[in-house]
Design an enzyme around this catalytic site. Structure first.
Site, PDB file in Angstrom:
ATOM      1  N   ASN A  67     -12.381  -1.325  -0.899  1.00  0.00           N
ATOM      2  CA  ASN A  67     -11.655  -1.893   0.246  1.00  0.00           C
ATOM      3  C   ASN A  67     -12.325  -1.421   1.534  1.00  0.00           C
ATOM      4  OD1 ASN A  67      -9.110  -2.913   1.746  1.00  0.00           O
ATOM      5  ND2 ASN A  67      -9.284  -0.782   2.411  1.00  0.00           N
ATOM      6  N   GLU A  68     -12.602  -2.346   2.415  1.00  0.00           N
ATOM      7  CA  GLU A  68     -13.224  -1.998   3.712  1.00  0.00           C
ATOM      8  C   GLU A  68     -14.303  -0.932   3.503  1.00  0.00           C
ATOM      9  OE1 GLU A  68     -10.282  -1.410   6.838  1.00  0.00           O
ATOM     10  OE2 GLU A  68      -9.625  -3.494   6.651  1.00  0.00           O
TER      11      GLU A  68
ATOM     12  N   GLN B 217       2.010  -6.070   5.632  1.00  0.00           N
ATOM     13  CA  GLN B 217       2.243  -5.799   4.238  1.00  0.00           C
ATOM     14  C   GLN B 217       3.678  -6.223   3.919  1.00  0.00           C
ATOM     15  OE1 GLN B 217       1.085  -1.843   3.085  1.00  0.00           O
ATOM     16  NE2 GLN B 217      -0.892  -1.978   4.142  1.00  0.00           N
TER      17      GLN B 217
ATOM     18  N   GLU C 175       0.849  -1.198   0.000  1.00  0.00           N
ATOM     19  CA  GLU C 175       0.000   0.000   0.000  1.00  0.00           C
ATOM     20  C   GLU C 175       0.883   1.245   0.000  1.00  0.00           C
ATOM     21  OE1 GLU C 175      -2.868   0.016   3.202  1.00  0.00           O
ATOM     22  OE2 GLU C 175      -3.837   1.829   2.421  1.00  0.00           O
TER      23      GLU C 175
ATOM     24  N   GLU D  48      -6.203  -9.227   3.656  1.00  0.00           N
ATOM     25  CA  GLU D  48      -5.340  -8.569   4.646  1.00  0.00           C
ATOM     26  C   GLU D  48      -5.302  -9.436   5.902  1.00  0.00           C
ATOM     27  OE1 GLU D  48      -6.012  -4.392   5.483  1.00  0.00           O
ATOM     28  OE2 GLU D  48      -6.450  -3.989   3.370  1.00  0.00           O
TER      29      GLU D  48
ATOM     30  N   TYR E 149      -6.839  -9.245  11.459  1.00  0.00           N
ATOM     31  CA  TYR E 149      -5.517  -8.953  12.007  1.00  0.00           C
ATOM     32  C   TYR E 149      -5.341  -9.634  13.364  1.00  0.00           C
ATOM     33  CZ  TYR E 149      -4.469  -5.577   8.372  1.00  0.00           C
ATOM     34  OH  TYR E 149      -4.181  -4.989   7.156  1.00  0.00           O
TER      35      TYR E 149
HETATM   36  O1  AHR Z   1      -3.027  -2.617   6.208  1.00  0.00           O
HETATM   37  C1  AHR Z   1      -3.308  -1.386   6.814  1.00  0.00           C
HETATM   38  C2  AHR Z   1      -4.765  -0.999   6.717  1.00  0.00           C
HETATM   39  O2  AHR Z   1      -5.552  -1.905   7.442  1.00  0.00           O
HETATM   40  C3  AHR Z   1      -5.387  -1.025   5.351  1.00  0.00           C
HETATM   41  O3  AHR Z   1      -5.155   0.141   4.630  1.00  0.00           O
HETATM   42  C4  AHR Z   1      -6.845  -1.168   5.641  1.00  0.00           C
HETATM   43  O4  AHR Z   1      -7.543  -1.833   4.616  1.00  0.00           O
HETATM   44  C5  AHR Z   1      -6.875  -1.932   6.957  1.00  0.00           C
HETATM   45  O5  AHR Z   1      -7.710  -1.343   7.868  1.00  0.00           O
END
Ligand code: AHR
Length: 508
Positions: free
Chosen positions: A174-175, A355, A27, A306, A250
């Site tokens: 995205n999101e 990432q 990103e 992600e 996450y």
């Molecule tokens: O990976 C960092 C961020 O986490 C991304 O930009 C977003 O999609 C997520 O909230």
């Protein structure tokens, strides 16, 4: 010492493990693109057309299958036309999501596609729904993939690229429940169909459209997207408008407000992290189950685009840059995720670690012209034989390999196996911070040859690699793997990741 048995039926084939489960994400965030992948043509750091060659070299060794770009949250304020044409004439913008820094758009479509070519990776482009238009996205697809003659083809040629590129993976937003527009699922479900409609297949380039999906265990989002994807009574099939649906998850050791340090953590933090990592199984099971109701034939893919650890940023660094260290604990988070991915391979078609460089759970960290491979990098490397392999179901008997963590119980052993081109690959993680684990691999239904085992561990879970000590956490041969009447026996050191490879044959 816990004694466990892992039964692997060598002659029972599970689903194929797509190589795309080992995908990546870059990103415009902090030093991922600028300073990480891109240094510019005039940089003293060795580069090809502005792309860092040391990073490319390191990542090529991982066989990375795909790279998602340009975001993340950034994707929904990215306007692709600002990133093509002569670099010095490209408009600038403010990256409001990540550090409020100015973005000069020097790394755009052509630079990203050149990076993918250098890496040997397929592009996965994430299109802007939050602040873009259907026309803008449709024209980006045309610019990239159309041949012959058309307004966007002429623009691409004027910018120096004659032939169309091949682009398969295409993200629709995205999101969109959050940074990508704060939408309701019902509203976005319609937008996804609309955008999906106008992202055309040009010539023989076939898009695999991926609609922005849920976070964590938000099954309602997935349910709405799957319900509205179905088109009862018309000719559309479930995958007409988009072919994949994403989810983000996450790993944290606590709440978002108190994520904790990447390196200064204790054993309790470690166990809480491992519980959180293992929760990805529940997350994927939940979304897959909802998808099964609407798409029992599994024509729509689940895409975890992600995943990874998220700690407090390193002291003294920009809080908007999400730069964090990477220890042996991160490596074990990765190895546990891969075991789960292999088990979900029938529905899970892609996963992208967040990432690749200098941000969150990175493969490589750069500092000026220095580059360090992280412990997570080594897990990707040790596991790369699973890419496009046939999964083999594993039954684990490990009643004693457990730790109490608050009200929960953590299973401290994790195992998965696959076979490809006559080679068996077994991955084993011992999450216990203190105890080794004796494992008997009961290999049934086939024969194996001479095994070769490697181990990733260190004296402390907090150990990490630095330019001064680049191999503090690096794979080493594991001795003492015994051939037994039933298969193999080995001891996993505390907090370790082990891979065993062996030639394998089945009876005629
Ligand atoms: O990976 C960092 C961020 O986490 C991304 O930009 C977003 O999609 C997520 O909230």
């Amino acid at each position: 010492m816990p004694v466990a048995t892992a039964i692997v039926n060598l002659d029972i084939e599970g689903p194929r493990i797509s190589r795309h489960l080992y995908g990546h994400f870059a990103e415009h965030l902090g030093r991922c693109v600028y300073g990480g992948f891109w240094v510019g043509e005039d940089s003293p750091v060795p580069n090809e057309g502005g792309i860092r060659l040391d990073v490319v070299r390191a990542l090529r060794a991982l066989d990375i299958p795909n790279l998602r770009w340009p975001g993340g949250c950034f994707a929904d304020e990215y306007h692709w036309r600002d990133g093509v044409g002569p670099r010095e004439q490209r408009p600038r913008m403010v990256n409001t999501h990540w550090g409020n820094v100015e973005e000069n758009n020097h790394f755009g479509t052509h630079e990203f596609m050149a990076l993918c070519e250098l890496l040997g990776a397929e592009p996965y482009i994430s299109g802007n729904v939050g602040s873009g238009t259907v026309r803008e996205m449709s024209e980006w697809v045309e610019y990239l993939t159309r041949d012959g003659d058309s307004p966007m083809v002429r623009l691409r040629r004027a910018n120096g690229r004659e032939e169309p590129w091949r682009v398969g993976f295409w993200g629709i937003g995205n999101e969109t429940w959050g940074c990508g527009g704060n939408m309701r699922a019902e509203y976005f479900a319609d937008l996804a169909r609309q955008y999906g409609t106008y992202c055309r297949d040009h010539g023989d380039n076939k898009l695999y459209r991926i609609a922005s999906g849920a976070s964590d265990e938000d099954h309602q989002w997935t349910e709405t997207l799957m319900r509205q994807l179905n088109c009862f009574g018309c000719e559309a099939t479930p995958r007409t408008y988009y072919q994949g649906l994403s989810v983000h998850y996450y790993t944290l050791a606590g709440p978002w407000e108190a994520k904790g340090s990447a390196t200064a953590f204790d054993t309790d933090d470690h166990y809480r992290t491992m519980l959180s990592a293992r929760r990805v199984d529940r997350v994927l099971t939940g979304h897959s189950t909802v998808m099964d109701c609407y798409d029992p034939g599994r024509t729509v893919g689940l895409v975890l685009d992600e995943w990874g650890t998220w700690w407090d940023v390193e002291p003294g660094t920009n809080p908007g840059f999400l730069f964090q260290q990477n220890t042996l604990r991160d490596a074990l988070v990765a190895s546990v995720h891969f075991d789960v991915f292999h088990r979900h391979a029938a529905r899970l078609v892609m996963a992208n670690v967040a990432q690749t460089v200098n941000v969150l759970q990175a493969m490589v960290l750069t500092d000026g012209d220095a580059l360090v491979l992280t412990p997570t990098y080594h897990v990707f490397e040790m596991n790369k034989g699973h890419q496009d392999a046939t999964s083999l179901p594993v039954h684990l008997r490990a009643e004693h390999a457990r730790r109490r963590v608050g009200d929960d119980e953590l299973a401290t052993l994790s195992v998965s196996a696959s076979v490809k081109d006559g080679t068996l690959l077994v991955s084993l993680s011992n999450l216990d911070a203190e105890e080794p684990a004796e494992v008997s691999l009961d290999l049934r239904g086939g024969r194996i040859g001479e095994p070769r085992a490697r181990v990733l561990t260190a004296g402390r879970l907090q150990e990490h690699n630095t330019p001064q000590s680049p191999d503090a956490v690096a794979p080493r041969p594991l001795d003492g793997v015994a051939v037994t009447g039933r298969g193999l026996a080995l001891t996993l050191p505390p907090h370790s990741f082990v891979t065993v490879q062996a030639p394998m044959s089945l009876p005629d």
